[in-house]
Design an enzyme around this catalytic site. Structure first.
Site, short mmCIF file in Angstrom:
data_model
loop_
_atom_site.label_atom_id
_atom_site.label_comp_id
_atom_site.label_asym_id
_atom_site.label_seq_id
_atom_site.Cartn_x
_atom_site.Cartn_y
_atom_site.Cartn_z
CG ASN A 162 -6.21 -30.43 -5.78
OD1 ASN A 162 -5.62 -30.35 -6.85
ND2 ASN A 162 -6.57 -29.37 -5.07
N GLY A 163 -7.74 -34.57 -5.08
CA GLY A 163 -7.99 -35.75 -4.26
C GLY A 163 -7.51 -37.02 -4.95
CG HIS A 212 -7.06 -30.34 -1.14
ND1 HIS A 212 -7.68 -30.30 -2.37
CD2 HIS A 212 -7.88 -31.07 -0.34
CE1 HIS A 212 -8.82 -30.99 -2.30
NE2 HIS A 212 -8.95 -31.46 -1.08
CG LEU A 258 -2.71 -12.00 -13.69
CD1 LEU A 258 -3.15 -12.39 -15.11
CD2 LEU A 258 -1.86 -13.15 -13.11
CD1 TRP A 292 -1.27 -35.63 -9.05
CD2 TRP A 292 -0.94 -35.47 -6.83
NE1 TRP A 292 0.08 -35.46 -8.83
CE2 TRP A 292 0.30 -35.37 -7.49
CE3 TRP A 292 -0.98 -35.40 -5.44
CZ2 TRP A 292 1.50 -35.18 -6.79
CZ3 TRP A 292 0.20 -35.23 -4.74
CH2 TRP A 292 1.43 -35.12 -5.41
NE ARG A 294 -18.57 -33.41 -12.58
CZ ARG A 294 -18.07 -34.66 -12.57
NH1 ARG A 294 -18.33 -35.48 -13.55
NH2 ARG A 294 -17.32 -35.05 -11.56
CG ASP A 311 -12.03 -31.77 -10.52
OD1 ASP A 311 -11.93 -31.95 -9.29
OD2 ASP A 311 -12.84 -32.38 -11.24
C1 IPE Z 1 -15.40 -28.18 -9.01
O1 IPE Z 1 -14.81 -29.41 -8.68
C2 IPE Z 1 -15.08 -27.17 -7.94
C3 IPE Z 1 -13.68 -26.80 -7.81
C4 IPE Z 1 -12.72 -27.17 -8.59
C5 IPE Z 1 -13.39 -25.90 -6.73
P1 IPE Z 1 -15.63 -30.56 -7.93
O2 IPE Z 1 -14.69 -31.69 -7.77
O3 IPE Z 1 -16.24 -30.02 -6.70
O4 IPE Z 1 -16.79 -30.88 -8.97
P2 IPE Z 1 -17.66 -32.20 -9.14
O5 IPE Z 1 -18.22 -32.54 -7.79
O6 IPE Z 1 -16.74 -33.28 -9.61
O7 IPE Z 1 -18.69 -31.84 -10.16
C1 IPE Z 2 -10.29 -29.93 -6.66
O1 IPE Z 2 -9.87 -31.24 -6.45
C2 IPE Z 2 -10.17 -29.08 -5.40
C3 IPE Z 2 -11.46 -28.70 -4.80
C4 IPE Z 2 -12.64 -28.97 -5.25
C5 IPE Z 2 -11.39 -27.94 -3.57
P1 IPE Z 2 -10.85 -32.32 -5.84
O2 IPE Z 2 -10.74 -32.27 -4.35
O3 IPE Z 2 -12.21 -32.15 -6.37
O4 IPE Z 2 -10.20 -33.66 -6.36
P2 IPE Z 2 -10.98 -34.92 -6.92
O5 IPE Z 2 -11.86 -34.43 -8.03
O6 IPE Z 2 -11.77 -35.49 -5.80
O7 IPE Z 2 -9.90 -35.83 -7.39
MG MG Z 3 -13.19 -32.90 -7.98
#
Ligand code: IPE
Ligand code: IPE
Ligand code: MG
Length: 249
Positions: free
Chosen positions: A27-28, A42, A136, A30, A199, A25
């Site tokens: 990426n966005g 991503h 693995l 970051w 969570r 979690d």
């Molecule tokens: C969980 O992350 C799913 C993945 C990492 C693929 P999310 O970013 O979708 O989860 P929430 O929305 O914060 O609970």
């Molecule tokens: C996890 O990073 C990647 C996916 C859920 C695909 P996010 O895209 O959820 O990144 P945040 O949580 O918005 O920073």
């Molecule tokens: Mg996320």
């Protein structure tokens, strides 16, 4: 029997997690913190996937489960979803030779039928190509949600009962475990979530019943092989009790 049952497992301080599951979690965030579009995060995240897969066997990890896309992630803007789908396909095409060379078996968890047809094709090719590999096992959860997984397993078992092939009294925890997407794979010992969120977001609800959890502050694109090794090392200092008391040994 695939499940690592609490009563079948050694209590006490473990040697090291054999099955590690990661909620990748952040990426966005970051990318946003760097004034970049979320999709840049991503792309960077994919590099960390390569790193953790490469180092995992050296850390004693036999199974790595990676949460890549949830059944709820379709709620994101269309553009972001389509970038992710293309990224998954490109990653699979680009990495298949290297993963095969590294003796890595890849399997996918979740509802592949809900994904674009071209992505489904390369996923099937990846699974087939690496099926015999043993060093693995990497499970990639793609269009995965634990409640949906449990619902599908329940429907499947109910259908077998209705057809007279399964006695309801024979449904025990092992039968349910084997009916899940992870059937045949032991439960995770350690679940890591990056980005500071604490969570589970519908990930491995059944399988993580007795997992240890590590919530780390790094966003996924910053989660290097070194951070992975540190997180695993911290697991070695924990005591797993599985409901018993420490002195029972
Ligand atoms: C969980 O992350 C799913 C993945 C990492 C693929 P999310 O970013 O979708 O989860 P929430 O929305 O914060 O609970
Ligand atoms: C996890 O990073 C990647 C996916 C859920 C695909 P996010 O895209 O959820 O990144 P945040 O949580 O918005 O920073
Ligand atoms: Mg996320």
């Amino acid at each position: 029997m695939s499940r690592s049952k609490p009563d079948g497992q050694a209590r006490g301080t473990p040697a090291g997690p054999r099955h590690v599951a990661i909620i990748m979690d952040g990426n966005g965030r970051w990318a946003e913190r760097r004034g970049q579009p979320r999709t840049v995060g991503h792309h960077r995240g994919v590099e960390r996937v390569r790193d953790v897969i490469t180092i995992a066997p050296d850390l004693g990890v036999e199974t790595l489960t990676l949460f890549a896309f949830s059944t709820e992630n379709w709620r994101r803007p269309h553009y972001e979803v389509s970038v992710l789908m293309r990224l998954f396909k490109r990653y699979i095409i680009r990495e298949v030779d290297e993963l095969d060379l590294q003796d890595v078996r890849v399997r996918f968890l979740g509802e592949s039928e809900g994904l674009p047809a071209d992505l489904q094709r390369v996923m099937a090719q990846m699974e087939e190509r690496t099926a015999g590999n043993r060093r693995l096992t990497v499970q990639v959860a793609l269009n995965y949600g634990a409640r949906r997984e449990i619902t599908r397993a329940t429907q499947q078992l109910a259908a077998e009962v209705a057809a007279g092939r399964l006695d309801p009294a024979a449904i025990d925890e092992d039968v349910i475990s084997d009916a899940l997407d992870t059937g045949g794979i032991a439960d995770p010992d350690l679940v890591i979530r990056t980005s500071g969120e604490q969570r589970i977001s519908n990930f491995l609800l059944w399988q993580a019943a007795y997992a240890e959890f590590a919530f780390v502050e790094d966003c996924w694109p910053d989660f290097t092989a070194e951070r992975f090794a540190e997180t695993i090392a911290s697991y070695g200092t924990r005591e797993r009790r599985f409901g018993a008391v420490a002195s029972q040994g």
